[in-house]
Each structure stands twice: as structure tokens, then as C-alpha cells.
Design a protein around this motif. Structure first.
Motif, PDB file in Angstrom:
ATOM      1  N   PRO A 185      43.883  46.639  34.702  1.00  0.00           N
ATOM      2  CA  PRO A 185      43.075  45.247  34.801  1.00  0.00           C
ATOM      3  C   PRO A 185      43.074  44.460  33.501  1.00  0.00           C
ATOM      4  O   PRO A 185      43.445  44.774  32.552  1.00  0.00           O
ATOM      5  CB  PRO A 185      41.783  45.992  35.096  1.00  0.00           C
ATOM      6  CG  PRO A 185      41.995  47.437  35.688  1.00  0.00           C
ATOM      7  CD  PRO A 185      43.308  47.628  34.800  1.00  0.00           C
ATOM      8  N   THR A 186      42.962  43.287  33.808  1.00  0.00           N
ATOM      9  CA  THR A 186      42.621  42.474  32.785  1.00  0.00           C
ATOM     10  C   THR A 186      40.997  42.025  32.704  1.00  0.00           C
ATOM     11  O   THR A 186      40.439  41.522  33.751  1.00  0.00           O
ATOM     12  CB  THR A 186      43.118  40.912  32.500  1.00  0.00           C
ATOM     13  OG1 THR A 186      44.817  41.318  32.748  1.00  0.00           O
ATOM     14  CG2 THR A 186      43.261  40.022  31.620  1.00  0.00           C
ATOM     15  N   TRP A 206      40.605  40.647  36.633  1.00  0.00           N
ATOM     16  CA  TRP A 206      41.727  40.610  37.192  1.00  0.00           C
ATOM     17  C   TRP A 206      42.532  42.053  37.396  1.00  0.00           C
ATOM     18  O   TRP A 206      42.635  42.589  36.292  1.00  0.00           O
ATOM     19  CB  TRP A 206      42.864  39.544  36.580  1.00  0.00           C
ATOM     20  CG  TRP A 206      42.095  38.150  36.277  1.00  0.00           C
ATOM     21  CD1 TRP A 206      41.231  37.708  35.771  1.00  0.00           C
ATOM     22  CD2 TRP A 206      42.243  37.046  37.425  1.00  0.00           C
ATOM     23  NE1 TRP A 206      40.916  36.494  36.021  1.00  0.00           N
ATOM     24  CE2 TRP A 206      41.507  35.961  37.120  1.00  0.00           C
ATOM     25  CE3 TRP A 206      43.036  36.904  38.675  1.00  0.00           C
ATOM     26  CZ2 TRP A 206      41.482  34.866  37.819  1.00  0.00           C
ATOM     27  CZ3 TRP A 206      43.146  35.639  39.267  1.00  0.00           C
ATOM     28  CH2 TRP A 206      42.240  34.694  38.717  1.00  0.00           C
ATOM     29  N   ILE A 207      42.786  42.067  38.691  1.00  0.00           N
ATOM     30  CA  ILE A 207      43.462  43.578  38.985  1.00  0.00           C
ATOM     31  C   ILE A 207      44.823  42.988  38.955  1.00  0.00           C
ATOM     32  O   ILE A 207      45.255  42.276  40.004  1.00  0.00           O
ATOM     33  CB  ILE A 207      42.864  44.295  40.124  1.00  0.00           C
ATOM     34  CG1 ILE A 207      41.455  44.709  39.715  1.00  0.00           C
ATOM     35  CG2 ILE A 207      43.634  45.334  40.513  1.00  0.00           C
ATOM     36  CD1 ILE A 207      40.574  45.455  40.914  1.00  0.00           C
ATOM     37  N   ASP A 208      45.828  43.989  38.462  1.00  0.00           N
ATOM     38  CA  ASP A 208      47.296  43.821  38.638  1.00  0.00           C
ATOM     39  C   ASP A 208      47.721  44.994  38.991  1.00  0.00           C
ATOM     40  O   ASP A 208      47.636  46.096  38.115  1.00  0.00           O
ATOM     41  CB  ASP A 208      47.738  42.963  37.531  1.00  0.00           C
ATOM     42  CG  ASP A 208      47.480  41.422  37.567  1.00  0.00           C
ATOM     43  OD1 ASP A 208      47.836  40.779  38.400  1.00  0.00           O
ATOM     44  OD2 ASP A 208      46.849  41.204  36.555  1.00  0.00           O
ATOM     45  N   TRP A 209      48.613  45.332  39.911  1.00  0.00           N
ATOM     46  CA  TRP A 209      49.448  46.415  40.051  1.00  0.00           C
ATOM     47  C   TRP A 209      50.705  46.152  39.673  1.00  0.00           C
ATOM     48  O   TRP A 209      51.605  45.225  39.805  1.00  0.00           O
ATOM     49  CB  TRP A 209      49.599  46.866  41.686  1.00  0.00           C
ATOM     50  CG  TRP A 209      48.456  47.874  41.964  1.00  0.00           C
ATOM     51  CD1 TRP A 209      47.250  47.449  42.651  1.00  0.00           C
ATOM     52  CD2 TRP A 209      48.118  49.182  41.814  1.00  0.00           C
ATOM     53  NE1 TRP A 209      46.320  48.480  42.822  1.00  0.00           N
ATOM     54  CE2 TRP A 209      46.884  49.628  42.398  1.00  0.00           C
ATOM     55  CE3 TRP A 209      48.967  50.293  41.079  1.00  0.00           C
ATOM     56  CZ2 TRP A 209      46.387  50.820  42.287  1.00  0.00           C
ATOM     57  CZ3 TRP A 209      48.546  51.578  40.927  1.00  0.00           C
ATOM     58  CH2 TRP A 209      47.146  51.818  41.766  1.00  0.00           C
ATOM     59  N   GLY A 223      44.509  40.653  42.143  1.00  0.00           N
ATOM     60  CA  GLY A 223      43.325  39.769  42.492  1.00  0.00           C
ATOM     61  C   GLY A 223      42.364  39.365  41.715  1.00  0.00           C
ATOM     62  O   GLY A 223      42.291  40.329  40.719  1.00  0.00           O
ATOM     63  N   ASN A 224      41.401  38.462  41.955  1.00  0.00           N
ATOM     64  CA  ASN A 224      40.272  38.285  41.109  1.00  0.00           C
ATOM     65  C   ASN A 224      38.945  39.053  41.680  1.00  0.00           C
ATOM     66  O   ASN A 224      38.702  38.873  42.844  1.00  0.00           O
ATOM     67  CB  ASN A 224      40.036  36.711  40.878  1.00  0.00           C
ATOM     68  CG  ASN A 224      38.800  36.591  39.841  1.00  0.00           C
ATOM     69  OD1 ASN A 224      37.930  35.936  40.360  1.00  0.00           O
ATOM     70  ND2 ASN A 224      38.758  36.850  38.729  1.00  0.00           N
ATOM     71  N   HIS A 225      38.047  39.410  40.438  1.00  0.00           N
ATOM     72  CA  HIS A 225      36.830  39.834  40.911  1.00  0.00           C
ATOM     73  C   HIS A 225      36.022  39.708  39.682  1.00  0.00           C
ATOM     74  O   HIS A 225      36.008  40.232  38.806  1.00  0.00           O
ATOM     75  CB  HIS A 225      36.927  41.474  41.137  1.00  0.00           C
ATOM     76  CG  HIS A 225      37.782  42.042  42.168  1.00  0.00           C
ATOM     77  ND1 HIS A 225      37.384  42.125  43.628  1.00  0.00           N
ATOM     78  CD2 HIS A 225      39.130  42.213  42.434  1.00  0.00           C
ATOM     79  CE1 HIS A 225      38.326  42.471  44.343  1.00  0.00           C
ATOM     80  NE2 HIS A 225      39.513  42.536  43.619  1.00  0.00           N
ATOM     81  N   ASN A 269      34.195  27.705  32.691  1.00  0.00           N
ATOM     82  CA  ASN A 269      35.457  27.348  31.963  1.00  0.00           C
ATOM     83  C   ASN A 269      36.633  28.282  31.599  1.00  0.00           C
ATOM     84  O   ASN A 269      37.758  27.847  31.300  1.00  0.00           O
ATOM     85  CB  ASN A 269      34.769  26.850  30.422  1.00  0.00           C
ATOM     86  CG  ASN A 269      34.152  25.473  30.493  1.00  0.00           C
ATOM     87  OD1 ASN A 269      34.073  24.604  31.543  1.00  0.00           O
ATOM     88  ND2 ASN A 269      32.798  25.328  29.627  1.00  0.00           N
ATOM     89  N   MET A 270      36.115  29.316  31.690  1.00  0.00           N
ATOM     90  CA  MET A 270      37.099  30.346  31.197  1.00  0.00           C
ATOM     91  C   MET A 270      37.865  30.800  32.679  1.00  0.00           C
ATOM     92  O   MET A 270      39.061  30.829  32.478  1.00  0.00           O
ATOM     93  CB  MET A 270      36.359  31.791  31.035  1.00  0.00           C
ATOM     94  CG  MET A 270      37.203  33.068  30.539  1.00  0.00           C
ATOM     95  SD  MET A 270      35.933  34.464  30.418  1.00  0.00           S
ATOM     96  CE  MET A 270      35.003  33.808  28.842  1.00  0.00           C
ATOM     97  N   HIS A 271      37.304  30.843  33.565  1.00  0.00           N
ATOM     98  CA  HIS A 271      37.859  31.100  34.981  1.00  0.00           C
ATOM     99  C   HIS A 271      39.081  30.005  35.320  1.00  0.00           C
ATOM    100  O   HIS A 271      40.135  30.625  35.995  1.00  0.00           O
ATOM    101  CB  HIS A 271      36.684  31.360  36.022  1.00  0.00           C
ATOM    102  CG  HIS A 271      37.509  31.751  37.478  1.00  0.00           C
ATOM    103  ND1 HIS A 271      37.800  32.750  37.703  1.00  0.00           N
ATOM    104  CD2 HIS A 271      37.601  30.741  38.471  1.00  0.00           C
ATOM    105  CE1 HIS A 271      38.154  33.088  39.017  1.00  0.00           C
ATOM    106  NE2 HIS A 271      37.997  31.819  39.604  1.00  0.00           N
TER     107      HIS A 271
END
Length: 309
Positions: A185-186, A206-209, A223-225, A269-271
Motif C-alpha cells: 500500500p501507499t 492506494w493499494i497495489d498488487w 485502487g484508491n481507498h 489537493n493531494m488526491h
């Protein structure tokens, strides 16, 4: 005769004191070579007290490198950037007791060719020395040891909370995606508020596999959460007990404004900033690869060029 003996003894004492002061000055000048400047040399261990070396080793080798930008003094106690070298001069020494002394040091920058940087000021610093097993060692510099210890404690606390957040995302949300070999995750922290029993963390996650292909992490899914996590202590360890997320689709903006409240503008602003998000992702991937001793040099999203870590 007695008077001559007294005079001789006094002379010897004065001479001994002078020799001791000169020795301490010489030792202080030697210790100056091991004041951290960009890196902590391995041989520094032999010139510092064990606890001081351990503190600096943690600062240099076990904390994220980007923190140097926020707390430069933690990494560079004495300036020495842009091709210049710190030139030290021991201008005074005071032995405070049998095993402790403080050296006053003046520092001026010189270029690598030996010439002095005329634009740089002369700075004054304090080098603290302690006698351990008959050897004078460096025990502190400008009183920064306690600052370092405080920073390490804060960092470890923050890292424990972030680890709890990553664990929650990996265990509770990541399984709903097409899975790869590694889930990383980020976390983009928008704001935190610490209460008596819990910490509320507003975040853009953000989740990344990924699959590992040689020295490259290849993205499988993600995807984003975004939302607000509630973190509480469980047997002395932080655990995420709830996660209120923004809605997908048409209700996204309204739910984000409701959840983030006064922090919404920072979140928005971040997203919405792709460059910031990718910079944070790269930085956290670097930390993950380093902490897990992975021989990874790149990451690559499908259809895009590989990015070097």
C-alpha cells in the motif's frame, strides 16, 4: 629544601595539567574527523561512546532518507555540502570532571582543492567527550543526542501507526483485488488528531498488487481507498478498529467533504496531484524494498515505462 620540593611539585603539576589539556585538545581534533557529515563511517564506532554511536547509526541507517530534508541537523551536524569540506579548529577545552570534557570547535568550509570558501561564516560548536576504559571518546555534539533520541521515538511511534494501517489495508481490502505476489500500500497522510484513547488518521490510501519479474515490480492490480481510520492501542500495539471510506461514483465528492471536513482542501489537493502521488509511491516502495532486503530496482505499471527506484 622543603620550599624547593614544593616548587618542583607545583611545576610538575602545572606541567601535567598542561600536558593533559594538550592531549585533550589533540584528541578532540582527532574526534572531529568522525562528526557525521552525509554519512556515518564504520570506523566511527571506535571513536564514539557505544550509546552515541547507536543513536547515530539509527538516524543514518534505519530512518527514511527523505527526513534529512525536514531535519537536516539530524544528518549534518556540521555543514559540508556542495563540494566543500569542514575545516575544524579546537579553540578551547574544559574538563568538567574526571571522565568528562567539552571542546569548543570553530568550523570553516574549504573547497576540495584546499582553498577556503570566503563566503562561508566561521561557526562555533561544542564537542562533548567522555573517558571510557581509559580512552576519550565523543559522547555528544552540540547537545543533539537527546534531540536525536526524541526524533527516533516519534518516528517509531508514527511508523507503528502506519504499519497498522498497511496491515489493515492488506488484510481487509487487498483480497478483493486480483492478487499478485506482493501487496504494497501507499499511504498519504492528510491529517492526524490524537485523543486520549484513539488516533484519527485522515488518509488517501492506494493499494497495489505486484508480481516480481527479475529486478522489477510489475503491477497486477490496485485502487484508491480514502477516508478516516480510527487507530487504538491493543496490548501496547496500534490497531485499526474502523475505516470510514469515501463513496465511489456520484457520491464521492459529497462523502469526501463529509469525512474530511476541515481537512478536505488538503485532501483534494493531494488526491488530485498525480506527480505528488507518484513521488510518495516511489519513496514508500524504496523503503519497502530496503526494509525487506529485496533486490528490486524498478517498478512498472502495465503499458508504462519502468520507473527506477
Amino acid at each position: 629544601m622543603k620550599k624547593l620540593i614544593v616548587i618542583a611539585v607545583a611545576a610538575l603539576l602545572i606541567s601535567a595539567c598542561g600536558n593533559k589539556e594538550e592531549y585533550l585538545r589533540e584528541r578532540a581534533a582527532e574526534l572531529c574527523k568522525y562528526i557525521p557529515d552525509h554519512e556515518l563511517l564504520e570506523q566511527s564506532k571506535d571513536f564514539m561512546t557505544a550509546d552515541f554511536y547507536a543513536v547515530l547509526d539509527t538516524m543514518f541507517n534505519h530512518l527514511p532518507e527523505h527526513e534529512a530534508m525536514d531535519h537536516e541537523w539530524l544528518y549534518y551536524f556540521v555543514t559540508g555540502n556542495g563540494g566543500s569540506i569542514a575545516d575544524y579548529e579546537v579553540t578551547g577545552i574544559e574538563q568538567t570532571d574526571k571522565t568528562h570534557a567539552v571542546a569548543t570547535i570553530k568550523v570553516r568550509q574549504k573547497w576540495e582543492d584546499g582553498s577556503f570558501d570566503e563566503s562561508s561564516d566561521v561557526e562555533e560548536h561544542k564537542l562533548y567527550m567522555e573517558k571510557v576504559n581509559g580512552q576519550w571518546l565523543m559522547s555528544d555534539f552540540d547537545g543533539h543526542k537527546q534531540d536525536c533520541i526524541r526524533h527516533i521515538e516519534i518516528n517509531r511511534k508514527e511508523q507503528a501507526v502506519r504499519n497498522a494501517m498497511c496491515n489493515y489495508l492488506t488484510k481487509n481490502i487487498a483480497p478483493h483485488y486480483l492478487q499478485g505476489q506482493l501487496c504494497i500500500p501507499t499511504l498519504m497522510i492528510v491529517a492526524e488528531e490524537e485523543g486520549s484513547n484513539e488516533t484519527r488518521v485522515w488518509c488517501d490510501c492506494w493499494i497495489d498488487w505486484y508480481n516480481v519479474a527479475g529486478d522489477t515490480l510489475k503491477t497486477v492490480s490496485g485502487g484508491n481507498h480514502s477516508g478516516c481510520m480510527i487507530v487504538r492501542q491493543n496490548n501496547g500495539k496500534p490497531v485499526v478498529t474502523a475505516f470510514e471510506q469515501t463513496e465511489d461514483g456520484a457520491g464521492n465528492e459529497a462523502s469526501a467533504k463529509h469525512i474530511f471536513g476541515k481537512h478536505y482542501e488538503v485532501y483534494h489537493n493531494m488526491h488530485s496531484n498525480q506527480e505528488v502521488r507518484e513521488a510518495v509511491r516511489k519513496e514508500q516502495l524504496q523503503e519497502y524494498v530496503h526494509s525487506h532486503n529485496l533486490k528490486i530496482r524498478y517498478y512498472q505499471d502495465y503499458g508504462w515505462q519502468a520507473v527506477e527506484l
